[in-house]
Write an enzyme that holds these catalytic residues in place. Sequence first.
Site, PDB file in Angstrom:
ATOM      1  N   HIS A   1      26.427  47.115  45.665  1.00  0.00           N
ATOM      2  CA  HIS A   1      25.284  46.600  46.417  1.00  0.00           C
ATOM      3  C   HIS A   1      25.483  46.636  47.939  1.00  0.00           C
ATOM      4  CE1 HIS A   1      27.148  42.590  46.396  1.00  0.00           C
ATOM      5  NE2 HIS A   1      26.862  42.353  45.154  1.00  0.00           N
TER       6      HIS A   1
ATOM      7  N   HIS B   1      30.105  33.852  35.130  1.00  0.00           N
ATOM      8  CA  HIS B   1      29.203  34.263  36.208  1.00  0.00           C
ATOM      9  C   HIS B   1      28.112  35.163  35.629  1.00  0.00           C
ATOM     10  CE1 HIS B   1      27.766  35.457  40.041  1.00  0.00           C
ATOM     11  NE2 HIS B   1      28.679  36.338  40.382  1.00  0.00           N
TER      12      HIS B   1
ATOM     13  N   GLU C   1      26.094  37.281  37.269  1.00  0.00           N
ATOM     14  CA  GLU C   1      25.839  38.596  37.893  1.00  0.00           C
ATOM     15  C   GLU C   1      26.195  39.718  36.911  1.00  0.00           C
ATOM     16  OE1 GLU C   1      27.431  39.106  41.869  1.00  0.00           O
ATOM     17  OE2 GLU C   1      25.988  40.692  42.275  1.00  0.00           O
TER      18      GLU C   1
ATOM     19  N   ASP D   1      27.509  42.572  36.830  1.00  0.00           N
ATOM     20  CA  ASP D   1      28.793  43.271  36.693  1.00  0.00           C
ATOM     21  C   ASP D   1      29.688  42.555  35.680  1.00  0.00           C
ATOM     22  OD1 ASP D   1      28.659  41.338  38.749  1.00  0.00           O
ATOM     23  OD2 ASP D   1      30.433  42.097  39.763  1.00  0.00           O
TER      24      ASP D   1
ATOM     25  N   HIS E   1      30.280  32.979  43.584  1.00  0.00           N
ATOM     26  CA  HIS E   1      29.426  33.536  44.589  1.00  0.00           C
ATOM     27  C   HIS E   1      27.924  33.226  44.385  1.00  0.00           C
ATOM     28  CE1 HIS E   1      27.764  38.011  44.684  1.00  0.00           C
ATOM     29  NE2 HIS E   1      27.402  37.442  45.803  1.00  0.00           N
TER      30      HIS E   1
ATOM     31  N   ASP F   1      34.917  35.872  40.525  1.00  0.00           N
ATOM     32  CA  ASP F   1      34.873  36.632  41.782  1.00  0.00           C
ATOM     33  C   ASP F   1      35.964  36.187  42.772  1.00  0.00           C
ATOM     34  OD1 ASP F   1      32.809  38.376  41.171  1.00  0.00           O
ATOM     35  OD2 ASP F   1      31.245  37.184  42.120  1.00  0.00           O
TER      36      ASP F   1
ATOM     37  N   TYR G   1      36.900  41.961  50.368  1.00  0.00           N
ATOM     38  CA  TYR G   1      36.058  41.348  49.335  1.00  0.00           C
ATOM     39  C   TYR G   1      35.567  39.976  49.808  1.00  0.00           C
ATOM     40  CZ  TYR G   1      34.480  40.087  44.675  1.00  0.00           C
ATOM     41  OH  TYR G   1      33.702  39.726  43.609  1.00  0.00           O
TER      42      TYR G   1
ATOM     43  N   HIS H   1      37.668  41.075  39.251  1.00  0.00           N
ATOM     44  CA  HIS H   1      37.761  42.432  39.809  1.00  0.00           C
ATOM     45  C   HIS H   1      39.196  42.669  40.273  1.00  0.00           C
ATOM     46  CE1 HIS H   1      33.384  43.002  40.053  1.00  0.00           C
ATOM     47  NE2 HIS H   1      33.301  41.818  40.618  1.00  0.00           N
TER      48      HIS H   1
HETATM   49 FE1  FEO Z   1      29.269  37.999  41.894  1.00  0.00          FE
HETATM   50 FE2  FEO Z   1      31.560  40.308  40.592  1.00  0.00          FE
HETATM   51  O1  FEO Z   1      29.933  39.361  40.737  1.00  0.00           O
END
Ligand code: FEO
Length: 403
Positions: A24, A78, A80, A82, A145, A164, A192, A223
Amino acid sequence: MNPVKLKEGVYWVGEIDWELRNFHGYSTQRGSTYNAYLILDEKITLIDTVRSYLFDKMMKRLSSLIDPSHIHYIVSNHVEMDHSGSLPLLMKIAKNATIITSPHGQKGLQAHYKKNDWNFKVVKSDETVSLGRKNMKFVLTPLVHWPDNMVSYLEEDRILFSNDAFGQHIASSERFDDEYPLGIVIDEAEKYYANIVLPYSSQVQKAMDAVTPLTIDMIAPSHGIVWRSHGKTIVEEYKKWASNQVDNKCLIIYDTMWKSTEKIANAVQEAFESQGIPVKMANLGHSHISDIIADVLTTRFICVGSPTLNSNMLPTVAGFLTYLKGLSPKNRIGLAFGSYGWGGQAVSHVENALKECGFKMMESIKVQYIPDETQLEEIFNKLKQEITMNESVLNKLPIEAQA
Ligand code: FEO
């Protein structure tokens, strides 16, 4: 790649996104990973999933350890996509699984996927769920996040699944911080933080307070690389980044049409360097804004230059300033500069944008057409004085106020 064992009965079963170059708007030159983790206990538990286009690969890895239809709990730290993107496909196979998530997590997952037949167990902060022999504690970390974020802590193994937080966009076969060059892992964690977490620094501080009482052997983010040998190092870095502490450094970000604004940028550079302040230059024609933001994270002086084009700043500069404002770095000193032909509106637009970021501003620099040697010397001398003045003001402040 096979599942990777973190501890007895705990495995990484995520997926590596070698080709990812844009997350993004964040440039991910090293790719990324989406880390899912499997806990083999009486109640088989999966923590997070992967992006939907990598579902089949994750399932292959999962199936080498268990029959996925036997998954009892899916922890969604989370919403989101991903991390939740494979949930709809997974729930068709693990039909009886219960999704453990935060209150915002439940609302977010239902809003994303419109599934009314999923089983949820909504947890509060500090709630513990027994998986059989082991226990999982949940700590809500809203806005690290998204509002739904939480972290999970496997008590007996002292593993924090931090989602995250503490993550980095790195695609690699190596899974642990002692298998990969540490400097790169820290740099990517810093990038990050700057691009994803920075606006939520006060929430990060609260989250750090909430997990501080836990004894942590391993930090397993969603991640990149898992921290098993250098966890203390990354926690200390996070404390610094979250407190908006800056170093006495200068970052000059600019774009240029006929190299006149670049000449001013060079004079600004010389003025800061003459005062012993290290400078980094970033030409927006060549540098990605997400790399520049990584440097903003620890830099006190942020200087932004643009020539005037059609009564405005260059689009590259406007894009950077929009991005900067959204990330809300605090306690910076700003400078706007630029050359112009007639209207000269760009500099005041840059100045206003930096003021909107809450920066304390130095006096703007504006030169018509091409700055000559005399003008460049004037810029150098005037700015040198102003830097000295700022320095003496800063030196009189207590350390916390300088941050
Ligand atoms: Fe806020 Fe890796 O997603």
